[in-house]
Motif scaffolding. Sequence first.
Motif, PDB file in Angstrom:
ATOM      1  N   UNK B  33     -17.821  28.729   9.225  1.00  0.00           N
ATOM      2  CA  UNK B  33     -17.407  27.950   8.062  1.00  0.00           C
ATOM      3  C   UNK B  33     -17.946  28.619   6.801  1.00  0.00           C
ATOM      4  N   UNK B  34     -17.189  28.518   5.737  1.00  0.00           N
ATOM      5  CA  UNK B  34     -17.660  28.858   4.400  1.00  0.00           C
ATOM      6  C   UNK B  34     -17.658  27.590   3.549  1.00  0.00           C
ATOM      7  N   UNK B  35     -18.752  27.418   2.810  1.00  0.00           N
ATOM      8  CA  UNK B  35     -18.876  26.322   1.856  1.00  0.00           C
ATOM      9  C   UNK B  35     -19.304  26.898   0.517  1.00  0.00           C
ATOM     10  N   UNK B  36     -19.048  26.135  -0.544  1.00  0.00           N
ATOM     11  CA  UNK B  36     -19.520  26.494  -1.876  1.00  0.00           C
ATOM     12  C   UNK B  36     -20.393  25.350  -2.381  1.00  0.00           C
ATOM     13  N   UNK B  37     -21.550  25.718  -2.908  1.00  0.00           N
ATOM     14  CA  UNK B  37     -22.478  24.702  -3.418  1.00  0.00           C
ATOM     15  C   UNK B  37     -22.769  24.975  -4.886  1.00  0.00           C
ATOM     16  N   UNK B  38     -22.301  24.077  -5.722  1.00  0.00           N
ATOM     17  CA  UNK B  38     -22.600  24.169  -7.147  1.00  0.00           C
ATOM     18  C   UNK B  38     -23.937  23.503  -7.406  1.00  0.00           C
ATOM     19  N   UNK B  39     -24.526  23.828  -8.544  1.00  0.00           N
ATOM     20  CA  UNK B  39     -25.862  23.330  -8.865  1.00  0.00           C
ATOM     21  C   UNK B  39     -25.901  21.807  -8.831  1.00  0.00           C
ATOM     22  N   UNK B  40     -26.839  21.272  -8.059  1.00  0.00           N
ATOM     23  CA  UNK B  40     -27.009  19.830  -8.002  1.00  0.00           C
ATOM     24  C   UNK B  40     -25.971  19.097  -7.182  1.00  0.00           C
ATOM     25  N   UNK B  41     -25.189  19.838  -6.412  1.00  0.00           N
ATOM     26  CA  UNK B  41     -24.143  19.213  -5.608  1.00  0.00           C
ATOM     27  C   UNK B  41     -24.310  19.557  -4.126  1.00  0.00           C
ATOM     28  N   UNK B  42     -23.619  18.811  -3.281  1.00  0.00           N
ATOM     29  CA  UNK B  42     -23.603  19.127  -1.873  1.00  0.00           C
ATOM     30  C   UNK B  42     -22.627  20.251  -1.571  1.00  0.00           C
ATOM     31  N   UNK B  43     -22.776  20.872  -0.407  1.00  0.00           N
ATOM     32  CA  UNK B  43     -21.822  21.922  -0.024  1.00  0.00           C
ATOM     33  C   UNK B  43     -20.390  21.385   0.028  1.00  0.00           C
ATOM     34  N   UNK B  44     -19.460  22.190  -0.440  1.00  0.00           N
ATOM     35  CA  UNK B  44     -18.048  21.829  -0.466  1.00  0.00           C
ATOM     36  C   UNK B  44     -17.283  22.818   0.408  1.00  0.00           C
ATOM     37  N   UNK B  45     -16.551  22.302   1.347  1.00  0.00           N
ATOM     38  CA  UNK B  45     -15.834  23.112   2.339  1.00  0.00           C
ATOM     39  C   UNK B  45     -14.812  24.045   1.691  1.00  0.00           C
ATOM     40  N   UNK B  46     -14.789  25.283   2.180  1.00  0.00           N
ATOM     41  CA  UNK B  46     -13.786  26.242   1.737  1.00  0.00           C
ATOM     42  C   UNK B  46     -12.813  26.588   2.868  1.00  0.00           C
ATOM     43  N   UNK B  47     -13.354  27.076   3.999  1.00  0.00           N
ATOM     44  CA  UNK B  47     -12.502  27.585   5.066  1.00  0.00           C
ATOM     45  C   UNK B  47     -13.248  27.545   6.397  1.00  0.00           C
ATOM     46  N   UNK B  48     -12.478  27.390   7.471  1.00  0.00           N
ATOM     47  CA  UNK B  48     -13.022  27.309   8.828  1.00  0.00           C
ATOM     48  C   UNK B  48     -12.281  28.302   9.703  1.00  0.00           C
ATOM     49  N   UNK B  59      -9.683  24.213   1.820  1.00  0.00           N
ATOM     50  CA  UNK B  59     -10.676  24.096   0.762  1.00  0.00           C
ATOM     51  C   UNK B  59     -10.697  25.261  -0.216  1.00  0.00           C
ATOM     52  N   UNK B  60      -9.973  26.323   0.072  1.00  0.00           N
ATOM     53  CA  UNK B  60      -9.939  27.443  -0.869  1.00  0.00           C
ATOM     54  C   UNK B  60      -9.307  26.962  -2.177  1.00  0.00           C
ATOM     55  N   UNK B  61      -9.971  27.152  -3.315  1.00  0.00           N
ATOM     56  CA  UNK B  61      -9.499  26.545  -4.563  1.00  0.00           C
ATOM     57  C   UNK B  61      -8.200  27.130  -5.105  1.00  0.00           C
ATOM     58  N   UNK B  62      -7.933  28.376  -4.855  1.00  0.00           N
ATOM     59  CA  UNK B  62      -6.698  29.017  -5.328  1.00  0.00           C
ATOM     60  C   UNK B  62      -6.521  30.353  -4.609  1.00  0.00           C
ATOM     61  N   UNK B  63      -5.459  31.043  -4.964  1.00  0.00           N
ATOM     62  CA  UNK B  63      -5.143  32.276  -4.229  1.00  0.00           C
ATOM     63  C   UNK B  63      -6.014  33.458  -4.612  1.00  0.00           C
ATOM     64  N   UNK B  64      -6.999  33.256  -5.488  1.00  0.00           N
ATOM     65  CA  UNK B  64      -7.946  34.338  -5.765  1.00  0.00           C
ATOM     66  C   UNK B  64      -8.985  34.451  -4.648  1.00  0.00           C
ATOM     67  N   UNK B  65      -9.079  33.401  -3.846  1.00  0.00           N
ATOM     68  CA  UNK B  65     -10.055  33.356  -2.769  1.00  0.00           C
ATOM     69  C   UNK B  65      -9.369  33.671  -1.433  1.00  0.00           C
ATOM     70  N   UNK B  66     -10.028  34.524  -0.645  1.00  0.00           N
ATOM     71  CA  UNK B  66      -9.493  34.894   0.650  1.00  0.00           C
ATOM     72  C   UNK B  66     -10.660  35.229   1.567  1.00  0.00           C
ATOM     73  N   UNK B  67     -10.525  34.937   2.843  1.00  0.00           N
ATOM     74  CA  UNK B  67     -11.595  35.250   3.789  1.00  0.00           C
ATOM     75  C   UNK B  67     -10.995  35.808   5.063  1.00  0.00           C
ATOM     76  N   UNK B  68     -11.753  36.687   5.710  1.00  0.00           N
ATOM     77  CA  UNK B  68     -11.319  37.309   6.964  1.00  0.00           C
ATOM     78  C   UNK B  68     -12.453  37.278   7.959  1.00  0.00           C
TER      79      UNK B  68
END
Lengths: 112, 116
Positions: B33-48, B59-68
């Motif tokens: 799993x990939x998560x993103x954690x902004x300051x003072x926030x809980x982890x937010x799911x990106x991709x599984x 959970x990927x916010x837009x097409x600028x994000x990609x994972x392999x």
Amino acid sequence: QQQVKQSPQSLIVQKGGISIINCAYENTAFDYFPWYQQFPGKGPALLIAIRPDVSEKKEGRFTISFNKSAKQFSLHIMDSQPGDSATYFCAASGNNFNKFYFGSGTKLNVKP
Amino acid sequence: GAGVSQTPSNKVTEKGKYVELRCDPISGHTALYWYRQSLGQGPEFLIYFQGTGAADDSGLPNDRFFAVRPEGSVSTLKIQRTERGDSAVYLCASSPTAGAHTDTQYFGPGTRLTVL
């Protein structure tokens, strides 16, 4: 819509006291509720988890209380110690989900 | 046995640049799993990932994000044309069993990305 709401945002407790952190969830399909502990510069680490078939789970000084009808669960840290000072996150998930939904976190400070 | 490792630990880049963040899961763990954690926030799911395939990238916010995850172990999160709003800690987690989302997720220490 935030799936899991956590309070308080921060908490100060004296050494030996009880720390209580609360979470509420929306989706009744959730069936797994873990608590994670995070120290600065580290990733979150599983502390304790509960499923909705029980109302309470205890592991050492850490207890989860679960209220299915109210859709709420809480973490109780008994005899809080300065080493417990960290940020705590509740989360929710289940077999119909591909992710954990995390709360916004509670920063706990245990004063010596 | 080693835990989840992530490199680099810190990455500073300029707006518009491309970055790659690497995750080495615990050996033998099928789910990643990939998560993103902004300051003072809980982890937010990106991709599984379930093995080599992305089972859920909602959970990927837009097409600028990609994972392999080409070989079912190491994963790389790629961000194109970075924006200041991408600044966050990017967390990777792995768990032993694909498809059992109530397994314990073991988190790495994260990569702190700063976009200037």
